[in-house]
Design a protein around this motif. Structure first.
Motif, PDB file in Angstrom:
ATOM      1  N   ASN A   1       0.834  -1.214   0.000  1.00 37.75           N
ATOM      2  CA  ASN A   1       0.000   0.000   0.000  1.00 37.75           C
ATOM      3  C   ASN A   1       0.862   1.254   0.000  1.00 37.75           C
ATOM      4  O   ASN A   1       0.564   2.209  -0.720  1.00 37.75           O
ATOM      5  CB  ASN A   1      -0.940   0.014   1.203  1.00 37.75           C
ATOM      6  CG  ASN A   1      -2.141  -0.865   0.992  1.00 37.75           C
ATOM      7  OD1 ASN A   1      -2.496  -1.196  -0.137  1.00 37.75           O
ATOM      8  ND2 ASN A   1      -2.777  -1.253   2.083  1.00 37.75           N
TER       9      ASN A   1
ATOM     10  N   ASN B   1      -0.647   3.903   7.475  1.00 41.26           N
ATOM     11  CA  ASN B   1      -1.735   4.219   6.565  1.00 41.26           C
ATOM     12  C   ASN B   1      -1.325   5.402   5.696  1.00 41.26           C
ATOM     13  O   ASN B   1      -1.179   6.505   6.200  1.00 41.26           O
ATOM     14  CB  ASN B   1      -3.011   4.564   7.344  1.00 41.26           C
ATOM     15  CG  ASN B   1      -3.572   3.367   8.055  1.00 41.26           C
ATOM     16  OD1 ASN B   1      -3.618   2.280   7.503  1.00 41.26           O
ATOM     17  ND2 ASN B   1      -3.990   3.562   9.286  1.00 41.26           N
TER      18      ASN B   1
ATOM     19  N   SER C   1      -1.726   8.473   3.173  1.00 39.84           N
ATOM     20  CA  SER C   1      -2.721   9.456   2.763  1.00 39.84           C
ATOM     21  C   SER C   1      -2.140  10.234   1.596  1.00 39.84           C
ATOM     22  O   SER C   1      -0.958  10.559   1.581  1.00 39.84           O
ATOM     23  CB  SER C   1      -3.053  10.416   3.908  1.00 39.84           C
ATOM     24  OG  SER C   1      -3.633   9.720   4.976  1.00 39.84           O
TER      25      SER C   1
ATOM     26  N   THR D   1      -6.834  15.973   1.165  1.00 36.88           N
ATOM     27  CA  THR D   1      -6.093  14.786   1.574  1.00 36.88           C
ATOM     28  C   THR D   1      -7.075  13.628   1.600  1.00 36.88           C
ATOM     29  O   THR D   1      -8.143  13.723   2.212  1.00 36.88           O
ATOM     30  CB  THR D   1      -5.471  14.976   2.966  1.00 36.88           C
ATOM     31  OG1 THR D   1      -4.601  16.109   2.929  1.00 36.88           O
ATOM     32  CG2 THR D   1      -4.690  13.754   3.395  1.00 36.88           C
TER      33      THR D   1
ATOM     34  N   ASN E   1      -7.623   9.079   1.452  1.00 34.81           N
ATOM     35  CA  ASN E   1      -7.058   7.743   1.669  1.00 34.81           C
ATOM     36  C   ASN E   1      -7.019   6.991   0.349  1.00 34.81           C
ATOM     37  O   ASN E   1      -7.737   7.343  -0.602  1.00 34.81           O
ATOM     38  CB  ASN E   1      -7.907   6.961   2.671  1.00 34.81           C
ATOM     39  CG  ASN E   1      -7.839   7.556   4.042  1.00 34.81           C
ATOM     40  OD1 ASN E   1      -6.790   8.049   4.450  1.00 34.81           O
ATOM     41  ND2 ASN E   1      -8.948   7.516   4.754  1.00 34.81           N
TER      42      ASN E   1
ATOM     43  N   SER F   1      -8.348   4.243  -0.293  1.00 37.51           N
ATOM     44  CA  SER F   1      -9.647   3.633  -0.560  1.00 37.51           C
ATOM     45  C   SER F   1     -10.602   4.582  -1.285  1.00 37.51           C
ATOM     46  O   SER F   1     -11.606   4.136  -1.834  1.00 37.51           O
ATOM     47  CB  SER F   1     -10.280   3.145   0.739  1.00 37.51           C
ATOM     48  OG  SER F   1     -10.481   4.223   1.615  1.00 37.51           O
ATOM     49  N   ASN F   2     -10.284   5.874  -1.316  1.00 39.29           N
ATOM     50  CA  ASN F   2     -11.144   6.844  -1.990  1.00 39.29           C
ATOM     51  C   ASN F   2     -10.857   6.955  -3.488  1.00 39.29           C
ATOM     52  O   ASN F   2     -11.589   7.624  -4.209  1.00 39.29           O
ATOM     53  CB  ASN F   2     -10.985   8.229  -1.352  1.00 39.29           C
ATOM     54  CG  ASN F   2     -11.500   8.260   0.065  1.00 39.29           C
ATOM     55  OD1 ASN F   2     -10.745   7.965   0.978  1.00 39.29           O
ATOM     56  ND2 ASN F   2     -12.763   8.575   0.250  1.00 39.29           N
TER      57      ASN F   2
END
Length: 139
Positions: free
Chosen positions: A84, A119, A121, A129, A131, A133-134
């Motif tokens: 990721n 995580n 960003s 800003t 993530n 997943s967006n």
């Protein structure tokens, strides 16, 4: 074929890590609990009817198997985090479509990646800003 500068990319990545891992602490607690129970069982067993060697080996084998599975699970989780983070940094300079806070689909260019508590960003050129997943698509 054009090659972008690696130096400019690395300046846009900041990290802060939280090395505490609840899963490894939980695994250690389970291992210690198992060993405590096994020692209590050995101390309190009937000397005339002691645990057989094969039964003892089976219990140790189960413990070893559980530890190895926990180690593999932790390694897979670390790999997912690394993938990721790598994916997020590969998006620097690329235009993406994303789902905004108001559920609308917007487009912007990724200018920076911040990594906090494993995580990533994405910081966009419009000041937002988001993530990973967006992300709807990479344009």
């Amino acid at each position: 074929m054009s090659v972008s500068s690696v130096g400019s990319t690395s300046n846009n990545v900041s990290t802060s890590s939280n090395s505490s891992s609840s899963s490894s602490a939980n695994s250690l607690a389970n291992t210690n609990a198992f060993l405590t129970l096994l020692i209590a069982q050995l101390k309190n067993q009937d000397p005339l009817n002691a645990m057989s060697t094969s039964e003892f080996m089976n219990e140790l084998s189960a413990l070893t198997t559980t530890q190895q599975m926990t180690n593999m699970s932790n390694a897979v989780q670390e790999s997912v985090v690394n993938i990721n983070n790598l994916y997020a940094t590969s998006l620097i300079g690329k235009k993406i479509q994303y789902t905004a806070a108001d559920n609308s689909t917007q487009s912007a260019t990724v200018t920076q990646v911040t990594i906090s508590n494993n995580n990533p960003s994405l910081v966009l050129d419009n000041g937002s800003t988001i993530n990973l997943s967006n992300i709807v698509s990479v344009l």
